[in-house]
Write a protein that holds these residues in place. Structure first.
Motif: not given
Lengths: 107, 225
Positions: A9-14, A17-18
């Motif tokens: 996972a990327e951080s939070g909102g990113v 978005f993905i």
């Protein structure tokens, strides 16, 4: 859960978005592979492989990368290189994501 | 102050994703979908760092990089699908500061951007002594000399010269000079030309050196001759 949804996972909102954009990215990639002229196939597969992978669509990225390698191989005529295999992988990924998120299946 | 990052990539999906990732980390993000638009945005906004895709269309990323390098030293991070070493060497030769290969993790890209910007600001903070072609400026003692002759500059003239010599390869826009030297300025921007002309005159009278080359429609660069 889609097999494409297991990347780190990327951080939070990113990450949100993905995940939100994966369906659109796959749909555009499928359309591009179906319609792009043979003389643009090397450039398009090169671009799409990077985009799909960055959107954590690992299998789709690999399938398009394999198609890129095949088209790029010395002496290969792009019109002789079947795109169907790569497109099938992308369609399957799309269906898996849609099923895992309760969306409709790809026609 | 918020750092500004210009993202130049012709892939809408990647450009948006990189923008979201940088934005979430507190950067101000500008974006351009091709080389000419990217070069124009660079000159108009003077970003702190550029994220540049190599595989752009007619004007590719390497050409964009060369054009940006011709007028400035803003850090450039290449995005590329080309992992082969030869491409990396070409990229660094063209002036790239770092390289991220697609597919990439946006978190990794943001980390690289942060590292480069921190390194740049640390170097900038430490550096107070500048020498270019016979011109010497010390911003801590606020002294300047040309060919060994001390210059008697007003505060404004010194600030103009300091900004030019701190960015010796970069064209500084009129707006950037106004903001740095005058702060919020609502008057005639010809004030820059007036003070630059006086600065040129003093440097030339003291040493014969010419400084402050006008770049038509944009601003000034140091250009010591």
């Amino acid at each position: 859960m889609s097999s494409e949804a297991t990347a780190p996972a990327e951080s939070g909102g990113v990450q949100d978005f993905i995940l939100e954009r994966q369906v659109g990215v796959l749909e555009r990639a499928i359309e591009t592979l179906r319609t792009c002229p043979d003389d643009e196939l090397v450039a398009q597969t090169h671009r799409l492989s990077g985009t799909l992978g960055t959107y954590q669509l690992t299998e789709a990225s690999r399938a398009v990368r394999d198609l890129y390698d095949a088209v790029r191989a010395e002496g290969t005529d792009p019109s002789d290189t079947p795109r169907d295999g790569a497109i099938a992988v992308l369609v399957r990924s799309l269906d898996e994501i849609r099923e895992s998120t309760g969306g409709t299946s790809h026609p | 102050m918020t750092d500004t990052v210009l993202v130049i990539d012709d892939d809408d999906d990647l450009r948006e994703l990189v923008g979201v990732a940088l934005n979430e980390s507190g950067y101000r993000v500008l974006s351009a979908p091709d080389g000419p638009a990217g070069v124009a945005a660079y000159h108009a906004h003077q970003p702190d760092l550029v994220v540049l895709d190599i595989g752009l269309g007619a004007m590719d990323g390497l050409e964009v990089c060369r054009q940006l390098r011709a007028t400035g030293n803003t850090p450039i991070v290449f995005l590329t699908s080309r992992a082969e070493e030869v491409d990396q060497l070409v990229g660094f030769a063209a002036g790239a500061d770092d390289y991220v290969t697609k597919p990439f993790s946006p978190r990794l890209l943001v980390a690289r951007v942060g590292t480069i910007l921190r390194r740049g600001s640390a170097e900038q903070e430490e550096k107070t002594h500048f020498e270019v072609g016979g011109l010497v400026v010390d911003t801590s003692s606020r002294t300047a000399s040309a060919e060994g002759v001390e210059l008697d500059l007003t505060r404004t003239e010194f600030d103009l010269l300091a900004m030019l010599i701190e960015n010796p390869r970069r064209v500084i826009t009129r707006d950037a000079l106004l903001e740095r030297v005058w702060g919020s300025w609502y008057g005639d921007d010809h004030v820059v030309e007036v003070h630059m002309s006086r600065l040129r005159g003093k440097v030339k009278a003291a040493s014969g050196l010419r400084v402050g080359v006008a770049v038509r429609g944009v601003g000034y660069k140091l250009g010591v001759e």
